[in-house]
Write a protein that holds these residues in place. Structure first.
Motif, PDB file in Angstrom:
ATOM      1  N   MET A  39     -26.570  -0.687 -16.695  1.00  0.00           N
ATOM      2  CA  MET A  39     -25.668   0.144 -17.486  1.00  0.00           C
ATOM      3  C   MET A  39     -26.352   0.672 -18.750  1.00  0.00           C
ATOM      4  N   ASP A  40     -27.019  -0.197 -19.497  1.00  0.00           N
ATOM      5  CA  ASP A  40     -27.662   0.238 -20.744  1.00  0.00           C
ATOM      6  C   ASP A  40     -28.713   1.306 -20.467  1.00  0.00           C
ATOM      7  N   ALA A  41     -29.478   1.128 -19.390  1.00  0.00           N
ATOM      8  CA  ALA A  41     -30.509   2.118 -19.040  1.00  0.00           C
ATOM      9  C   ALA A  41     -29.859   3.451 -18.670  1.00  0.00           C
ATOM     10  N   ALA A  42     -28.716   3.393 -17.965  1.00  0.00           N
ATOM     11  CA  ALA A  42     -28.016   4.624 -17.579  1.00  0.00           C
ATOM     12  C   ALA A  42     -27.542   5.379 -18.816  1.00  0.00           C
ATOM     13  N   ILE A  43     -26.970   4.659 -19.775  1.00  0.00           N
ATOM     14  CA  ILE A  43     -26.494   5.303 -21.004  1.00  0.00           C
ATOM     15  C   ILE A  43     -27.659   5.908 -21.772  1.00  0.00           C
ATOM     16  N   ASP A  44     -28.772   5.168 -21.871  1.00  0.00           N
ATOM     17  CA  ASP A  44     -29.950   5.665 -22.586  1.00  0.00           C
ATOM     18  C   ASP A  44     -30.466   6.953 -21.964  1.00  0.00           C
ATOM     19  N   LYS A  45     -30.540   6.995 -20.629  1.00  0.00           N
ATOM     20  CA  LYS A  45     -31.062   8.186 -19.957  1.00  0.00           C
ATOM     21  C   LYS A  45     -30.174   9.401 -20.214  1.00  0.00           C
ATOM     22  N   LEU A  46     -28.868   9.184 -20.210  1.00  0.00           N
ATOM     23  CA  LEU A  46     -27.956  10.305 -20.447  1.00  0.00           C
ATOM     24  C   LEU A  46     -28.036  10.786 -21.889  1.00  0.00           C
TER      25      LEU A  46
ATOM     26  N   GLU B 255     -30.570  10.484 -23.922  1.00  0.00           N
ATOM     27  CA  GLU B 255     -31.871  11.126 -24.128  1.00  0.00           C
ATOM     28  C   GLU B 255     -31.814  12.607 -23.757  1.00  0.00           C
ATOM     29  N   ARG B 256     -30.986  12.930 -22.779  1.00  0.00           N
ATOM     30  CA  ARG B 256     -30.863  14.313 -22.323  1.00  0.00           C
ATOM     31  C   ARG B 256     -29.757  15.069 -23.060  1.00  0.00           C
ATOM     32  N   ARG B 257     -29.246  14.460 -24.105  1.00  0.00           N
ATOM     33  CA  ARG B 257     -28.270  15.088 -24.986  1.00  0.00           C
ATOM     34  C   ARG B 257     -27.090  15.647 -24.202  1.00  0.00           C
ATOM     35  N   VAL B 258     -26.544  14.825 -23.317  1.00  0.00           N
ATOM     36  CA  VAL B 258     -25.399  15.283 -22.524  1.00  0.00           C
ATOM     37  C   VAL B 258     -24.247  15.670 -23.446  1.00  0.00           C
ATOM     38  N   GLU B 259     -23.494  16.655 -23.012  1.00  0.00           N
ATOM     39  CA  GLU B 259     -22.353  17.127 -23.804  1.00  0.00           C
ATOM     40  C   GLU B 259     -21.163  16.177 -23.706  1.00  0.00           C
ATOM     41  N   GLY B 260     -21.155  15.350 -22.700  1.00  0.00           N
ATOM     42  CA  GLY B 260     -20.086  14.382 -22.514  1.00  0.00           C
ATOM     43  C   GLY B 260     -20.377  13.565 -21.275  1.00  0.00           C
ATOM     44  N   ILE B 261     -19.586  12.525 -21.071  1.00  0.00           N
ATOM     45  CA  ILE B 261     -19.803  11.619 -19.944  1.00  0.00           C
ATOM     46  C   ILE B 261     -18.475  11.351 -19.237  1.00  0.00           C
ATOM     47  N   ILE B 262     -18.543  11.326 -17.910  1.00  0.00           N
ATOM     48  CA  ILE B 262     -17.421  10.876 -17.083  1.00  0.00           C
ATOM     49  C   ILE B 262     -17.798   9.511 -16.523  1.00  0.00           C
ATOM     50  N   TYR B 263     -16.902   8.562 -16.678  1.00  0.00           N
ATOM     51  CA  TYR B 263     -17.105   7.234 -16.109  1.00  0.00           C
ATOM     52  C   TYR B 263     -16.170   7.124 -14.910  1.00  0.00           C
ATOM     53  N   ALA B 264     -16.749   7.041 -13.704  1.00  0.00           N
ATOM     54  CA  ALA B 264     -15.955   7.037 -12.468  1.00  0.00           C
ATOM     55  C   ALA B 264     -16.049   5.675 -11.799  1.00  0.00           C
ATOM     56  N   ALA B 265     -14.902   5.107 -11.438  1.00  0.00           N
ATOM     57  CA  ALA B 265     -14.861   3.785 -10.818  1.00  0.00           C
ATOM     58  C   ALA B 265     -14.629   3.886  -9.315  1.00  0.00           C
ATOM     59  N   MET B 266     -15.047   2.848  -8.604  1.00  0.00           N
ATOM     60  CA  MET B 266     -14.898   2.822  -7.149  1.00  0.00           C
ATOM     61  C   MET B 266     -13.436   2.665  -6.747  1.00  0.00           C
ATOM     62  N   TYR B 267     -12.675   1.910  -7.540  1.00  0.00           N
ATOM     63  CA  TYR B 267     -11.255   1.753  -7.237  1.00  0.00           C
ATOM     64  C   TYR B 267     -10.469   1.726  -8.541  1.00  0.00           C
ATOM     65  N   HIS B 268      -9.190   1.972  -8.452  1.00  0.00           N
ATOM     66  CA  HIS B 268      -8.301   2.128  -9.593  1.00  0.00           C
ATOM     67  C   HIS B 268      -8.136   0.783 -10.319  1.00  0.00           C
ATOM     68  N   HIS B 269      -8.678   0.681 -11.527  1.00  0.00           N
ATOM     69  CA  HIS B 269      -8.533  -0.546 -12.304  1.00  0.00           C
ATOM     70  C   HIS B 269      -8.819  -0.271 -13.774  1.00  0.00           C
ATOM     71  N   ALA B 270      -8.579  -1.278 -14.623  1.00  0.00           N
ATOM     72  CA  ALA B 270      -8.840  -1.156 -16.054  1.00  0.00           C
ATOM     73  C   ALA B 270     -10.313  -1.401 -16.340  1.00  0.00           C
ATOM     74  N   VAL B 271     -10.855  -0.656 -17.306  1.00  0.00           N
ATOM     75  CA  VAL B 271     -12.250  -0.841 -17.723  1.00  0.00           C
ATOM     76  C   VAL B 271     -12.294  -0.901 -19.247  1.00  0.00           C
ATOM     77  N   ASN B 272     -13.420  -1.358 -19.765  1.00  0.00           N
ATOM     78  CA  ASN B 272     -13.603  -1.447 -21.213  1.00  0.00           C
ATOM     79  C   ASN B 272     -14.992  -0.913 -21.561  1.00  0.00           C
ATOM     80  N   PRO B 273     -15.155   0.423 -21.640  1.00  0.00           N
ATOM     81  CA  PRO B 273     -16.467   0.997 -21.935  1.00  0.00           C
ATOM     82  C   PRO B 273     -17.023   0.490 -23.268  1.00  0.00           C
ATOM     83  N   SER B 274     -18.344   0.434 -23.342  1.00  0.00           N
ATOM     84  CA  SER B 274     -19.011  -0.053 -24.547  1.00  0.00           C
ATOM     85  C   SER B 274     -18.808   0.908 -25.711  1.00  0.00           C
ATOM     86  N   ASP B 275     -19.040   0.413 -26.915  1.00  0.00           N
ATOM     87  CA  ASP B 275     -18.924   1.255 -28.109  1.00  0.00           C
ATOM     88  C   ASP B 275     -19.921   2.400 -28.058  1.00  0.00           C
ATOM     89  N   GLU B 276     -21.071   2.174 -27.430  1.00  0.00           N
ATOM     90  CA  GLU B 276     -22.075   3.238 -27.318  1.00  0.00           C
ATOM     91  C   GLU B 276     -21.544   4.383 -26.478  1.00  0.00           C
TER      92      GLU B 276
END
Length: 329
Positions: A105-112, A114-135
């Motif tokens: 996960m940390d490597a994925a966030i770093d790569k995105l 680094e490329r100065r993404v305009e935003g991020i979509i976090y997509a889950a395999m099934y419908h449930h609650a998540v707690n994204p990191s502060d980063e």
């Protein structure tokens, strides 16, 4: 190397006009736009995306972190919907799949980042609650097929409850009066919401006998199917149903096998309906399986549109499911 001035000369326009075409500016006539596009194609010109990013302070890239969603047949359409919508809006979608223990996960966030993404979509395999990191929360973020347990982020999920109400009404409206629902694991949201929608709809029809059966047991990720046992009990019971609603298509496939073993024909001797519209199952079964299609493609589209609207108000969007009627119900 071909430059923007070379394109302008070939098209007979100014380099500013070429820039407007490249940046999808509406202030260009269709005729001029075509000349520029033809010149770009003929010369093999490629815009300097790095320079454009510096000028506009936007990278044109949207990140999508697929929490195992990239490995799920159910969720491939979510990524496709996001990608096609991003492309339609002149953006590039960068998809990174993370494993089930989130070690990358940390490597994925770093790569995105680094490329100065305009935003991020976090997509889950099934419908449930998540707690994204502060980063992750520090950039524009939209959740797809999941929701923020803190209630601080916009998200889009399927309307599991309404889907169950719709398919149950269909069974009732087509004349069925004894309906058994073979539920999912009640520990997951889809299991709870689909069961609630089924029971609420049954309660609105006093002449209908409807009940739930526990078809799955065990912890999430370690579930054990009880379908064979449940079906044997149902088919040998005085309370034998005339229709069976299944929590997912995999359960429905097992129900088909059980009916055939008892010399019963699905869709003729007993109606069968389900959820998910997993086409490799629903279209391969004979007769075809009637099932609720989850809005994965539409969730991907919604996530991109909401992200690019720059209106990141906290929205918990529920999208409707479509009933795909085949011959089983």
């Amino acid at each position: 190397m071909t430059t923007i001035k070379d394109v302008a000369k070939a098209a007979g326009t100014s380099f500013k006009t070429v820039s407007r075409v490249i940046n999808n500016d509406d202030n260009v006539t269709p005729e001029t736009r075509k000349k520029v596009q033809d010149a770009i194609k003929a010369l093999g010109y490629r815009p300097n995306t790095g320079a454009r990013m510096i000028r506009s302070k936007k990278s044109g890239v949207i990140g999508l972190i697929a929490d195992q969603a990239g490995m799920s047949v159910h969720s491939v359409n979510l990524i496709r919907g996001a990608q096609e919508e991003a492309w339609a809006q002149g953006k590039f979608l960068m998809v990174i799949n993370i494993d089930d223990n989130h070690q990358n996960m940390d490597a994925a966030i770093d790569k995105l980042l680094e490329r100065r993404v305009e935003g991020i979509i976090y997509a889950a395999m099934y419908h449930h609650a998540v707690n994204p990191s502060d980063e992750l929360r520090a950039v524009p973020l939209v959740l797809a097929n999941c929701y923020d347990e803190r209630g601080e982020l916009p998200c889009v999920v399927p309307d599991e409850y309404a889907a169950a109400c719709d398919v149950t009404r269909h069974l009732i409206n087509t004349g069925h009066r004894r309906i058994a629902y073979l539920n999912l694991n009640p520990r997951i949201i889809a299991g709870r919401e689909r069961s609630r929608g089924f029971l609420d709809t049954i309660h609105q029809h006093p002449a209908v006998d409807g009940w739930t059966e526990k078809a799955i047991s065990g912890e999430i990720g370690q579930e054990v199917s009880r379908v064979d046992e449940v079906m044997s009990n149902l088919l040998n019971s005085d309370r034998r149903p005339d229709a069976i609603l299944c929590g997912k298509d995999e359960i429905a496939m097992s129900v088909y096998f059980s009916l055939v073993e008892h010399s019963l024909q699905p869709g003729h001797d007993m109606a069968v309906a389900s959820f998910d519209n997993l086409e490799i199952i629903a279209e391969s079964l004979k007769p075809g399986l009637s099932t609720m299609a989850l809005p994965h493609y539409e969730m991907g589209q919604w996530a991109i549109r909401h992200l690019l609207s720059e209106n990141l108000e906290i929205s918990h969007e529920r999208l409707s499911c479509d009933f795909i009627r085949r011959a089983s119900a």
